[in-house]
Scaffold this motif. Structure first.
Motif, PDB file in Angstrom:
ATOM      1  N   LEU A 193       1.998   6.790  -6.885  1.00 19.53           N
ATOM      2  CA  LEU A 193       1.034   7.840  -7.234  1.00 19.53           C
ATOM      3  C   LEU A 193       1.651   9.224  -7.050  1.00 19.53           C
ATOM      4  N   VAL A 194       2.298   9.411  -5.921  1.00 18.47           N
ATOM      5  CA  VAL A 194       2.914  10.716  -5.639  1.00 18.47           C
ATOM      6  C   VAL A 194       3.984  11.027  -6.685  1.00 18.47           C
ATOM      7  N   VAL A 238       0.840  -1.203   0.000  1.00 14.30           N
ATOM      8  CA  VAL A 238       0.000   0.000   0.000  1.00 14.30           C
ATOM      9  C   VAL A 238       0.876   1.255   0.000  1.00 14.30           C
ATOM     10  N   LEU A 239       1.894   1.264   0.859  1.00 13.23           N
ATOM     11  CA  LEU A 239       2.787   2.414   0.904  1.00 13.23           C
ATOM     12  C   LEU A 239       3.498   2.612  -0.433  1.00 13.23           C
ATOM     13  N   LEU A 289       2.363   1.733  -3.420  1.00 15.30           N
ATOM     14  CA  LEU A 289       1.410   2.251  -4.406  1.00 15.30           C
ATOM     15  C   LEU A 289       1.183   3.749  -4.207  1.00 15.30           C
ATOM     16  N   VAL A 290       1.100   4.155  -2.955  1.00 18.11           N
ATOM     17  CA  VAL A 290       0.946   5.589  -2.676  1.00 18.11           C
ATOM     18  C   VAL A 290       2.176   6.347  -3.172  1.00 18.11           C
ATOM     19  N   GLY A 291       3.351   5.760  -2.953  1.00 13.15           N
ATOM     20  CA  GLY A 291       4.572   6.405  -3.425  1.00 13.15           C
ATOM     21  C   GLY A 291       4.608   6.553  -4.943  1.00 13.15           C
ATOM     22  N   ALA A 325      -4.802  14.337  -5.776  1.00 13.10           N
ATOM     23  CA  ALA A 325      -5.368  13.323  -4.889  1.00 13.10           C
ATOM     24  C   ALA A 325      -6.880  13.528  -4.729  1.00 13.10           C
ATOM     25  N   THR A 327       4.275   0.807 -11.115  1.00 11.23           N
ATOM     26  CA  THR A 327       3.968  -0.081  -9.998  1.00 11.23           C
ATOM     27  C   THR A 327       4.564  -1.466 -10.214  1.00 11.23           C
ATOM     28  N   PHE A 357      -8.449  -1.562  -6.820  1.00  7.98           N
ATOM     29  CA  PHE A 357      -7.580  -0.373  -6.840  1.00  7.98           C
ATOM     30  C   PHE A 357      -7.406   0.140  -8.266  1.00  7.98           C
TER      31      PHE A 357
END
Length: 339
Positions: free
Chosen positions: A15-16, A8-9, A11-13, A30, A317, A288
Motif C-alpha cells: 500500500l505504501v 499483514v506487514l 500488504l501494508v508495504g 491512508a 501483492t 481486505f
C-alpha cells in the motif's frame, strides 16, 4: 502466526509503495482509504458487500487448486451461475414463491457454475485439454453467452435494451437495512467458507484432495484416483463460483445487464493466493480486498486517481507474495539438503 504477521506487514508495504508510485501523500491516502472502508456504517456495508462474491470465488479457486486442478475460470462460472439464476427467475417470476424462489435461483446458479467447470473437467479427463487453457477460454464464452441470452431469450418483454426482468423484492436476498446494500448473502458466503474449511481439513475426501494437489506421485502410490478427485474438486469449485454469481444477482442487481460483470471471478485468484489457499485465511483476505475496493472509490473521488488503483495493489501483492514464498521454499529446501 508469524506468517500472518509477515503477510499483514507485506500488504501494508505494498500500500505504501503504491501511494508513493501514484504520488499520493501517505497520511491523506491512508485516511481516505480508512474512511472509505470503515468510516461509517455505509462504508463498512459496502466493504462487506464487495467482499461477498470475491470470497466465494476465492473459495472456489481454493478448492480446485488445492486438488491440483488449476481452475482459472471463476469469472465464467460466476457469469453462467448468474445466467442460470436469471433464467429460472424468469420462469418463476409471477409464481409468488417468495424466499423459496430465491433459494431455487441460488440452486440453479450453483448448478450452472458446476456445469461450466464440469465441461472443462471432462475435456481434461477425456481429451487431455489443459485446465488452465480451457477454463480461460470458457470465461470468454461464458461472457458472450450471457450477452446473447440477455439480448434474446431472457430479455424483458417489450424492452429494447439488453435487460432481464426485475426480480421481485420478495424473491431477492433480504437486506438488513434500507440505507445499505448489505444482504443475507454474506452469511451464505461465510457458511460456505467454513464448510469447505471443515471438509478440506477434517474429512477423508478433503485429505485426498490435498494429497493429490500436493504430491500426485504419493497419491498414485497409495491408489488414490487422482482424476476422480480432480473432477469432483472442479465440480465443487464451479458450483461455489456459480453461487457467487447467483448471490450477486439476487443480493444487488435483481436484473442482468451487459455491465453485470465486475471481474469478481478473476479477483478471486489473488484473494485465494493471499489467503494461502486456506479457506479460513481467505475470509480476512476477501474482507481486505473488499474494503480496498470500497475505499478506492473514495480515494478516486478525492484523490484524482482512477479505480485501477486497486488492481495495481492486487497485482503487486500477488507478485510480491509469490516471490516471497518462492524464496522461502528455496531456503527450506537448501536447509534440508544441508542437513
Amino acid at each position: 502466526m508469524k506468517q500472518f504477521a509477515l503477510t499483514v506487514l507485506f500488504l501494508v508495504g505494498v500500500l505504501v509503495l503504491s501511494f508513493l508510485v501514484f504520488g499520493v501523500p501517505l497520511g491523506e491516502g491512508a485516511k481516505l482509504l480508512a474512511e472509505g472502508a470503515f468510516g461509517d456504517k455505509v462504508a463498512v456495508s459496502q466493504s462487506v458487500v464487495r467482499a461477498t462474491p470475491v470470497l466465494l470465488t476465492a473459495i472456489g479457486i481454493t478448492v480446485a487448486w488445492r486438488a491440483g486442478a488449476f481452475n482459472i475460470g471463476g469469472e465464467g462460472q460466476l457469469l453462467i451461475g448468474a445466467l442460470f439464476a436469471a433464467t429460472v427467475g424468469k420462469a418463476i417470476l409471477n409464481s409468488g414463491l417468495g424466499f423459496l424462489g430465491c433459494l431455487l435461483m441460488l440452486l440453479a446458479a450453483a448448478i450452472g457454475g458446476a456445469v461450466w467447470s464440469g465441461l472443462a473437467a471432462v475435456l481434461y479427463l477425456k481429451r487431455g485439454v489443459d485446465l488452465v487453457i480451457s477454463t480461460i477460454l470458457l470465461n470468454f464464452i461464458g461472457d458472450k453467452l450471457l450477452l446473447y441470452f440477455i439480448e434474446g431469450p431472457i430479455r424483458k418483454a417489450g424492452q429494447t435494451a439488453p435487460l432481464t426482468d426485475q426480480i421481485p423484492d420478495a424473491m431477492m436476498l433480504p437486506k438488513f437495512s434500507r440505507q445499505s446494500d448489505l444482504h443475507l448473502g454474506i452469511f451464505f458466503a461465510l457458511m460456505v467458507a467454513l464448510a469447505v474449511g471443515y471438509w478440506m481439513f477434517r474429512t477423508k475426501s478433503g485429505y485426498f484432495a490435498r494429497i493429490v494437489g500436493a504430491n500426485p506421485r504419493f497419491a498414485r502410490v497409495n491408489r488414490i484416483d487422482a482424476d476422480r478427485v480432480k473432477f469432483r474438486a472442479m465440480i465443487l469449485s464451479g458450483a461455489i463460483c456459480g453461487l457467487a454469481g447467483g448471490i450477486q444477482f439476487l443480493g444487488i442487481n435483481g436484473q442482468l445487464a451487459s455491465s453485470f460483470s465486475q471481474q469478481y471471478g478473476f479477483l478471486g485468484i489473488p484473494v485465494a493466493l493471499v489467503g494461502a489457499l486456506n479457506p479460513f485465511a481467505v475470509i480476512p483476505s476477501a474482507l481486505f480486498f473488499g474494503g480496498l475496493f470500497a475505499a478506492t472509490s473514495n480515494l478516486s473521488r478525492f484523490g484524482g486517481i482512477g479505480n485501477y488503483f486497486v488492481y495495481v495493489i492486487q497485482a503487486g501483492t500477488v507478485i510480491g507474495l509469490l516471490l516471497f514464498r518462492a524464496v522461502s521454499e528455496r531456503r527450506i529446501a537448501a536447509k534440508g539438503e544441508a542437513a
